[in-house]
Design a protein around this motif. Structure first.
Motif, PDB file in Angstrom:
ATOM      1  N   THR B 167      -4.907   7.811  -0.129  1.00  0.00           N
ATOM      2  CA  THR B 167      -4.070   6.608  -0.135  1.00  0.00           C
ATOM      3  C   THR B 167      -4.745   5.493   0.669  1.00  0.00           C
ATOM      4  N   LEU B 168      -4.251   4.296   0.459  1.00  0.00           N
ATOM      5  CA  LEU B 168      -4.818   3.161   1.190  1.00  0.00           C
ATOM      6  C   LEU B 168      -4.528   3.256   2.685  1.00  0.00           C
ATOM      7  N   VAL B 169      -3.326   3.735   3.034  1.00  0.00           N
ATOM      8  CA  VAL B 169      -3.025   3.915   4.456  1.00  0.00           C
ATOM      9  C   VAL B 169      -4.002   4.906   5.070  1.00  0.00           C
ATOM     10  N   THR B 171      -7.003   5.561   3.957  1.00  0.00           N
ATOM     11  CA  THR B 171      -8.298   4.880   4.036  1.00  0.00           C
ATOM     12  C   THR B 171      -8.347   4.055   5.316  1.00  0.00           C
ATOM     13  N   ALA B 172      -7.242   3.367   5.617  1.00  0.00           N
ATOM     14  CA  ALA B 172      -7.198   2.549   6.827  1.00  0.00           C
ATOM     15  C   ALA B 172      -7.291   3.430   8.075  1.00  0.00           C
ATOM     16  N   ARG B 174      -8.821   6.316   8.329  1.00  0.00           N
ATOM     17  CA  ARG B 174     -10.222   6.740   8.468  1.00  0.00           C
ATOM     18  C   ARG B 174     -11.087   5.580   8.936  1.00  0.00           C
ATOM     19  N   ALA B 175     -10.751   4.378   8.470  1.00  0.00           N
ATOM     20  CA  ALA B 175     -11.527   3.202   8.879  1.00  0.00           C
ATOM     21  C   ALA B 175     -11.369   2.938  10.381  1.00  0.00           C
ATOM     22  N   ASP B 178     -13.502   5.234  12.154  1.00  0.00           N
ATOM     23  CA  ASP B 178     -14.918   4.945  11.937  1.00  0.00           C
ATOM     24  C   ASP B 178     -15.373   3.732  12.755  1.00  0.00           C
ATOM     25  N   VAL B 183     -11.534  -3.281  11.499  1.00  0.00           N
ATOM     26  CA  VAL B 183     -10.330  -3.074  10.684  1.00  0.00           C
ATOM     27  C   VAL B 183      -9.436  -4.320  10.584  1.00  0.00           C
ATOM     28  N   MET B 186     -10.191  -6.813   7.930  1.00  0.00           N
ATOM     29  CA  MET B 186      -9.851  -6.469   6.555  1.00  0.00           C
ATOM     30  C   MET B 186      -8.396  -6.851   6.263  1.00  0.00           C
ATOM     31  N   VAL B 188      -5.893  -5.811   8.032  1.00  0.00           N
ATOM     32  CA  VAL B 188      -5.025  -4.675   8.355  1.00  0.00           C
ATOM     33  C   VAL B 188      -4.557  -4.787   9.801  1.00  0.00           C
ATOM     34  N   ASN B 189      -3.272  -4.619  10.013  1.00  0.00           N
ATOM     35  CA  ASN B 189      -2.726  -4.625  11.358  1.00  0.00           C
ATOM     36  C   ASN B 189      -3.055  -3.289  12.035  1.00  0.00           C
ATOM     37  N   ILE B 193      -1.383   0.818  11.907  1.00  0.00           N
ATOM     38  CA  ILE B 193      -2.060   2.048  11.515  1.00  0.00           C
ATOM     39  C   ILE B 193      -1.985   3.076  12.649  1.00  0.00           C
TER      40      ILE B 193
END
Lengths: 256, 296
Positions: B167-169, B171-172, B174-175, B178, B183, B186, B188-189, B193
């Motif tokens: 899922t995108l969440v 993915t976020a 894992r990002a 990483d 983040v 991108m 993304v708050n 996350i």
């Protein structure tokens, strides 16, 4: 006007890293910021993208005031950037790197993620398809399942630019895109930036040490030294400005 | 033969509970490099929330009890991060570790004060009859609740795997693990996350607490011992890795159950911790962990 910055100032303790910085970046402009190390170039990007809060000044993106907003809001508003030292999600696939950037466009709901609603699944499938399409534009489609960190340097740079563009920005900030590149890679980079400027409806602001890149691409250049703008104008005039030459020669003395 | 199968199922049940706790340690460490020492106490609290729900709303079906307890515990986990950890995110590592220990002690004493220090058991809400098929075909006497605890735990882990990897969440998440600094760029708050990660970790721990309270018992200090065990499991597996946490949990439970069954229950902890030392000498980053230094 894509980006209008007025009187931007950032201090760290007693040190003023950026002082009264002004910028007018037109809708389709490519402008450059140059200056010796420590001149405040990257600080400028960090303040524009919300990593640092400015002490004074105003940042307007298409007349919307972004001053003091958090980085994720600024990214969604339409400012994207790359880094001097490429910052990818190295342990994720090339495709997932791009998919992350689509967050900026779609905004997801937590419920959708946890309960896997139909709408949510469709959205995820769309993100994958569009990410692949996006990669293809940058010649990276066949790399989509590789780890981003395993790509050769030039392709990592290209992926970072592609990822920034996937957030659908109005303004793209490139922090020393030619850093660490040899002359033929630099030529390729210049072509890529031109292509990006042609294909995407955006303005570009770039920091660069390699003067040829700035001469090739930028219509307007601003020179920073110790946080102050010391020169401003067409690249050819600016590089012959005595103040600029002095600032760079001063740097030569301390260079390794 | 039948005792071996029985012991394996005991190990699987204990391992499932360890895994449900270990995942929270590993996920939180993975994204913000924090060892959340209060996590064992969140597991304990989840068990007690389950107990309170069962006691006061006796009519609720078991799956609703679980969902409700998981949601409430998730809320507690998110609140703890918001109140106690967020402000310290960029502080010295030691400050937030001490804060986490403090939060743990706070939770232990809160439950002790509100519910009392006695050992409790969650009244059996899962069927406790024998699994007839196993009895007939293998001659093993196993109760349904044990099988269901193992199966539901595995299902929860599968759901987690899907969330993180598909899922995108995820993915976020894992990002963030990483390269957290990129983040927000991108769109993304980052805080959202991190909250999601605490919510998921706490909800899984609550499921573990309910299972443990039904299969064994609950007390306000259970989170210390079991939390450490689950933490060890996460470290053996490679902290930060989801698969590693699960592998480490079942491995540790297996070693413990076998030691108790064939050697002595007094040796249980000694052998478990000894195993930790030996495994970490062989794999300093854990079985699935990444080496800290990729290149010198």
């Amino acid at each position: 006007m894509a980006l209008r910055i007025q009187g931007l100032t950032k201090r760290f303790g007693g040190l003023t890293s950026l002082s009264e910085f002004n910028l007018e970046l037109g809708e389709r402009d490519i402008q450059g910021i140059i200056g010796p190390n420590g001149a405040g170039k990257t600080t400028t990007f960090n303040v524009i993208t919300g990593v640092y809060q400015p002490d004074q000044g105003q940042i307007l993106l298409e007349d919307r005031d972004l001053t003091g907003l958090p980085p994720d809001v600024i990214a969604r508003a339409g400012i994207a950037r790359t880094f001097q030292n490429v910052r990818l999600f190295k342990d994720m696939t090339v495709l997932d790197n791009i998919a992350m950037a689509f967050h900026a466009r779609i905004g997801h709901t937590l419920w959708g993620a946890i309960f896997r609603t139909g709408n949510f699944k469709r959205q995820e499938a769309r993100v994958r398809a569009e990410s692949l399409e996006h990669l293809a534009r940058f010649g990276l489609a066949d790399r989509s399942q590789e780890w981003a960190g395993s790509l050769p340097y030039g392709e990592q740079r290209r992926l970072e630019i592609a990822r920034a563009l996937a957030t659908d920005p109005r303004v793209l900030l490139l922090d020393e895109p030619a850093a660490g590149m040899n002359p033929s890679e630099v030529d390729e980079l210049i072509r890529l930036i031109r292509q990006v400027h042609q294909d995407f409806p955006l303005a570009i602001l770039l920091i660069e040490h390699q003067i040829p890149v700035v001469m090739e691409l930028c219509g307007h250049v601003q020179v920073l030294d110790f946080g102050q703008t010391i020169a401003n104008g067409a690249p050819r005039e600016v590089v012959n400005n005595p103040l600029v030459i002095e600032a760079y020669l001063g740097e030569e003395e301390v260079a390794e | 033969m039948d005792t071996i199968i029985q012991q394996l199922l005991n190990a699987a049940q204990l391992g499932a509970v360890y895994a449900l706790i270990a995942l929270g340690y590993s996920m939180v460490y993975g994204i913000i490099r924090l060892i959340n020492f209060a996590h064992g106490d969140i597991f304990m609290l989840g068990g007690f929330i389950g107990l309170i729900i069962v006691t006061h709303f006796g009519g609720l079906p078991f799956c609703l009890v679980m969902i409700l307890a998981m949601l409430l515990t998730a809320l507690v986990g998110v609140t703890i991060e918001r109140v106690a950890y967020r402000k310290l995110r960029n502080a010295q590592r030691m400050s937030v570790v001490i804060t986490a220990l403090g939060v743990g002690i706070f939770l232990e004493n809160l439950v002790r004060l509100l519910i009392g220090p006695e050992t409790r058991q969650i009244p059996a809400r899962l069927p406790t009859g024998s699994v007839v098929w196993l009895q007939q075909h293998l001659g093993v006497f196993v109760t349904w609740d044990k099988v269901l605890i193992i199966l539901i735990s595995l299902a929860l882990m599968a759901v987690l795997w899907i969330i993180v990897n598909k899922t995108l969440v995820g993915t976020a998440m894992r990002a963030v693990a990483d390269n957290a600094s990129v983040v927000p760029l991108m769109g993304v708050n980052l805080n959202l996350i991190i909250s999601v990660t605490f919510a998921i970790g706490s909800a899984l721990a609550a499921a573990g607490g309910i299972f443990y309270g039904q299969a064994y018992s609950l007390d306000p200090y259970m989170g210390i011992d079991l939390g450490w065990k689950a933490f060890i499991a996460a470290v053996i597996g490679g902290i930060g890795s989801i698969e590693g946490a699960v592998i480490g949990a079942f491995l540790l439970a297996g070693v413990e159950v076998i030691t108790v069954a064939y050697l002595s229950s007094n040796l249980k902890n000694g052998i478990a911790f000894g195993l930790l030392i030996i495994l970490l000498l062989i794999w300093p980053s854990g079985i699935m962990g990444k080496p800290l230094l990729k290149k010198v």
